[in-house]
Scaffold this motif. Structure first.
Motif, PDB file in Angstrom:
ATOM      1  N   LEU A 144       0.826  -1.203   0.000  1.00 21.75           N
ATOM      2  CA  LEU A 144       0.000   0.000   0.000  1.00 21.75           C
ATOM      3  C   LEU A 144       0.862   1.256   0.000  1.00 21.75           C
ATOM      4  O   LEU A 144       0.604   2.203  -0.750  1.00 21.75           O
ATOM      5  N   SER A 145       1.904   1.238   0.813  1.00 20.31           N
ATOM      6  CA  SER A 145       2.803   2.404   0.885  1.00 20.31           C
ATOM      7  C   SER A 145       3.498   2.654  -0.441  1.00 20.31           C
ATOM      8  O   SER A 145       3.550   3.796  -0.924  1.00 20.31           O
ATOM      9  N   TRP A 146       4.003   1.589  -1.055  1.00 24.56           N
ATOM     10  CA  TRP A 146       4.694   1.732  -2.344  1.00 24.56           C
ATOM     11  C   TRP A 146       3.716   2.147  -3.441  1.00 24.56           C
ATOM     12  O   TRP A 146       4.052   2.955  -4.309  1.00 24.56           O
ATOM     13  N   SER A 147       2.507   1.601  -3.383  1.00 28.47           N
ATOM     14  CA  SER A 147       1.493   1.947  -4.381  1.00 28.47           C
ATOM     15  C   SER A 147       1.104   3.426  -4.276  1.00 28.47           C
ATOM     16  O   SER A 147       0.967   4.114  -5.285  1.00 28.47           O
ATOM     17  N   ILE A 148       0.935   3.900  -3.046  1.00 29.67           N
ATOM     18  CA  ILE A 148       0.582   5.309  -2.839  1.00 29.67           C
ATOM     19  C   ILE A 148       1.693   6.215  -3.350  1.00 29.67           C
ATOM     20  O   ILE A 148       1.437   7.231  -4.014  1.00 29.67           O
ATOM     21  N   THR A 149       2.946   5.841  -3.064  1.00 26.62           N
ATOM     22  CA  THR A 149       4.082   6.650  -3.512  1.00 26.62           C
ATOM     23  C   THR A 149       4.110   6.747  -5.037  1.00 26.62           C
ATOM     24  O   THR A 149       4.235   7.838  -5.600  1.00 26.62           O
ATOM     25  N   ALA A 150       3.995   5.604  -5.714  1.00 26.24           N
ATOM     26  CA  ALA A 150       3.999   5.614  -7.181  1.00 26.24           C
ATOM     27  C   ALA A 150       2.802   6.398  -7.712  1.00 26.24           C
ATOM     28  O   ALA A 150       2.920   7.156  -8.685  1.00 26.24           O
ATOM     29  N   ALA A 151       1.656   6.236  -7.045  1.00 25.65           N
ATOM     30  CA  ALA A 151       0.429   6.894  -7.503  1.00 25.65           C
ATOM     31  C   ALA A 151       0.468   8.402  -7.310  1.00 25.65           C
ATOM     32  O   ALA A 151      -0.322   9.124  -7.936  1.00 25.65           O
ATOM     33  N   LEU A 152       1.379   8.908  -6.482  1.00 25.75           N
ATOM     34  CA  LEU A 152       1.494  10.353  -6.301  1.00 25.75           C
ATOM     35  C   LEU A 152       1.889  11.063  -7.598  1.00 25.75           C
ATOM     36  O   LEU A 152       1.687  12.273  -7.732  1.00 25.75           O
ATOM     37  N   ALA A 153       2.440  10.302  -8.547  1.00 28.28           N
ATOM     38  CA  ALA A 153       2.674  10.873  -9.877  1.00 28.28           C
ATOM     39  C   ALA A 153       1.356  11.355 -10.462  1.00 28.28           C
ATOM     40  O   ALA A 153       1.314  12.325 -11.228  1.00 28.28           O
ATOM     41  N   GLY A 154       0.261  10.690 -10.090  1.00 25.12           N
ATOM     42  CA  GLY A 154      -1.064  11.103 -10.539  1.00 25.12           C
ATOM     43  C   GLY A 154      -1.500  12.428  -9.935  1.00 25.12           C
ATOM     44  O   GLY A 154      -2.199  13.211 -10.582  1.00 25.12           O
ATOM     45  N   PHE A 155      -1.094  12.698  -8.683  1.00 22.64           N
ATOM     46  CA  PHE A 155      -1.425  13.989  -8.069  1.00 22.64           C
ATOM     47  C   PHE A 155      -0.830  15.122  -8.893  1.00 22.64           C
ATOM     48  O   PHE A 155      -1.502  16.122  -9.189  1.00 22.64           O
ATOM     49  N   LEU A 156       0.423  14.964  -9.295  1.00 27.59           N
ATOM     50  CA  LEU A 156       1.079  15.995 -10.096  1.00 27.59           C
ATOM     51  C   LEU A 156       0.477  16.071 -11.494  1.00 27.59           C
ATOM     52  O   LEU A 156       0.370  17.152 -12.071  1.00 27.59           O
ATOM     53  N   THR A 215       9.542  13.525  -5.875  1.00 27.70           N
ATOM     54  CA  THR A 215      10.805  13.031  -6.430  1.00 27.70           C
ATOM     55  C   THR A 215      11.632  12.334  -5.350  1.00 27.70           C
ATOM     56  O   THR A 215      12.211  11.261  -5.594  1.00 27.70           O
ATOM     57  N   ILE A 216      11.685  12.906  -4.167  1.00 26.61           N
ATOM     58  CA  ILE A 216      12.425  12.294  -3.056  1.00 26.61           C
ATOM     59  C   ILE A 216      11.799  10.957  -2.661  1.00 26.61           C
ATOM     60  O   ILE A 216      12.491   9.944  -2.473  1.00 26.61           O
ATOM     61  N   LEU A 217      10.472  10.921  -2.557  1.00 22.80           N
ATOM     62  CA  LEU A 217       9.779   9.696  -2.161  1.00 22.80           C
ATOM     63  C   LEU A 217       9.954   8.564  -3.175  1.00 22.80           C
ATOM     64  O   LEU A 217       9.989   7.387  -2.804  1.00 22.80           O
ATOM     65  N   ALA A 218      10.051   8.916  -4.460  1.00 20.00           N
ATOM     66  CA  ALA A 218      10.159   7.893  -5.505  1.00 20.00           C
ATOM     67  C   ALA A 218      11.430   7.060  -5.370  1.00 20.00           C
ATOM     68  O   ALA A 218      11.494   5.920  -5.845  1.00 20.00           O
ATOM     69  N   PHE A 219      12.460   7.610  -4.710  1.00 19.81           N
ATOM     70  CA  PHE A 219      13.694   6.857  -4.494  1.00 19.81           C
ATOM     71  C   PHE A 219      13.504   5.707  -3.505  1.00 19.81           C
ATOM     72  O   PHE A 219      14.322   4.794  -3.449  1.00 19.81           O
ATOM     73  N   THR A 220      12.420   5.736  -2.710  1.00 17.11           N
ATOM     74  CA  THR A 220      12.265   4.769  -1.617  1.00 17.11           C
ATOM     75  C   THR A 220      11.552   3.485  -2.021  1.00 17.11           C
ATOM     76  O   THR A 220      11.519   2.531  -1.241  1.00 17.11           O
ATOM     77  N   ILE A 221      10.940   3.424  -3.220  1.00 10.15           N
ATOM     78  CA  ILE A 221      10.184   2.230  -3.612  1.00 10.15           C
ATOM     79  C   ILE A 221      11.107   1.199  -4.248  1.00 10.15           C
ATOM     80  O   ILE A 221      12.149   1.540  -4.823  1.00 10.15           O
ATOM     81  N   PRO A 222      10.770  -0.116  -4.168  1.00  8.38           N
ATOM     82  CA  PRO A 222      11.595  -1.145  -4.809  1.00  8.38           C
ATOM     83  C   PRO A 222      11.324  -1.215  -6.308  1.00  8.38           C
ATOM     84  O   PRO A 222      10.360  -0.623  -6.805  1.00  8.38           O
TER      85      PRO A 222
END
Length: 435
Positions: free
Chosen positions: A5-17, A177-184
């Motif tokens: 869920l955490s990784w999905s939310i992080t990737a999905a934040l591209a949608g917010f932008l 951009t910073i958060l995107a570095f944290t996903i596998p």
């Protein structure tokens, strides 16, 4: 599940932008046209639509970095493009440089429609895949709402309000951009690169109940270079084309880009039009949440039935309201229903559905195809809106969109398969050689 869920939310934040970048220009629409004394044609096709043309390029070519660099690295670069675009667009003094920086943001939007849904669909368990991928759409509409709200709050600035409206996007772009570095990395992408042991390790972490055997069988297929345009992939190709085609022929992007202008055309004052736009954003968010919660329970096809019928009723009534010169809140009221129909149907379904119907090795290419169709139309249709409303009238424009939604309903009835709860590998086999 918490990690997924955490990784999905992080990737999905591209949608917010994506949502913020797409809609934020609506608040600066008239100010920019007056500032640079642009004709309707130049303003619509260059100043307003250049980000959409960037999105087209990003969608067409976004599969290249998504496949070569991987989903994760592509998402990081998308954040960089958003950041540079926001700052650059806010600081320029002429329409051509402004259009260039907006084009860069569009590249990020287009690529995000490939990388983010593909990434989430590849790490999500089948039973949760719909709602997890739909988080991307949720973030899109959240970004839209925040952009409308931001535009309203910043519109009272005495001068250069448009610079603040557009430049504020740099803040969430930097955080993302910073958060995107944290996903596998995506395990299915690793598999396509023949990094089998690494892929197995991550796959078992993100999907312990998944079928590891089906996953590993794809190894040999991943070595084969194929094209989505082969005859055996004709059905998923047609499905991706049609769902993207009808998405834009609902008029959704044209409306979001010109919401304040359309409300003013319906007789509302400028500030009231901006405030009504916030209501549109809130409605979009609420019904997207409903769609996200329903998509894995009732399925993609059911949501498309609901959305299609809602489209036909709402767009038809908007057309009638313009033809008969109904005043007050008639047009905004019907447009709220239109947004609700979109959010619960096409909005919740499109990125989920396209990310599901292609094999692992061709997912990014299939996503790029569907996204390209979506964004080419999203660039053309809003570019024509100012001219069409002036020359043929808003009623005729909305009547045409209503007719197109009748055709969408026929597509859902006749051709669209249900994809909920099916493993990606199983689904790919079911759609193979069907036409």
């Amino acid at each position: 599940m918490n990690k997924i869920l955490s990784w999905s939310i992080t990737a999905a934040l591209a949608g917010f932008l994506f949502g913020f970048d797409t809609v934020v220009i609506s608040g600066a629409d008239k100010e920019l046209q007056a500032l640079w004394n642009s004709s309707n044609a130049f303003h619509g096709s260059v100043v307003m639509a250049m980000a959409l043309w960037g999105t087209v390029v990003g969608a067409i070519f976004g599969s290249l970095p998504t496949n070569k660099l991987g989903r994760k690295k592509t998402l990081v670069w998308i954040g960089v493009f958003y950041f540079v675009s926001a700052l650059g667009s806010a600081l320029v003094n002429d329409p051509y440089t402004f259009a260039f920086f907006r084009f860069l943001g569009g590249l990020g939007v287009g690529a995000s429609t490939i990388a983010a849904p593909a990434y989430v669909s590849e790490i999500a368990p089948a039973k949760d895949r719909g709602r997890l991928v739909a988080l991307y759409q949720f973030n899109i509409v959240l970004g839209i709402l925040v952009a409308f709200l931001s535009n309203y709050l910043l519109s009272s600035i005495a001068s250069n309000a448009w610079r603040w409206m557009i430049g504020v996007e740099a803040i969430p772009a930097f955080i993302y951009t910073i958060l995107a570095f944290t996903i596998p990395k995506s395990p299915r992408w690793l598999l396509s690169q023949n990094r089998i042991e690494e892929a197995k390790e991550i796959f078992q972490e993100v999907n312990p109940n998944g079928n590891i055997n089906d996953f590993v069988i794809e190894t040999n297929d991943a070595k084969t270079r194929e094209s989505i345009f082969l005859r055996k992939y004709r059905l998923p190709l047609i499905l991706a084309f049609l769902i993207a085609f009808f998405n834009q022929f609902s008029g959704i992007n044209a409306f979001l880009y010109y919401a304040p202008r359309i409300f003013e055309e319906a007789g509302l004052g400028e500030r009231t039009a901006l405030l009504s736009s916030i209501g549109i954003g809130a409605t979009n968010l609420i019904f997207t949440i409903i769609g996200v919660t329903m998509i894995d329970k009732f399925g993609r096809k059911t949501l498309m039935y609901i959305g299609s019928i809602g489209y036909i009723i709402s767009l038809g009534m908007v057309a009638v309201a313009f033809f008969l010169n109904w005043g007050g809140m008639a047009v905004p009221g019907f447009l709220f229903l239109f947004i609700a129909s979109h959010a619960i149907g096409q909005g919740a379904v499109i990125w989920v559905f396209i990310s599901e119907i292609f094999p692992n090795k061709l997912r990014a290419s299939g996503q790029a195809f569907g996204s390209s169709v979506h964004w080419i139309l999203a660039a053309i249709i809003p570019s024509l809106v100012p001219v069409l409303i002036t020359n043929v009238g808003a009623g005729t424009v909305f009547a045409f969109f209503a007719f197109m939604m009748v055709l969408q309903l026929l597509f859902v009835i006749v051709l669209m398969p249900e994809t909920k709860g099916v493993e990606l590998e199983t689904l790919a086999k079911k759609l193979l050689n069907k036409i």
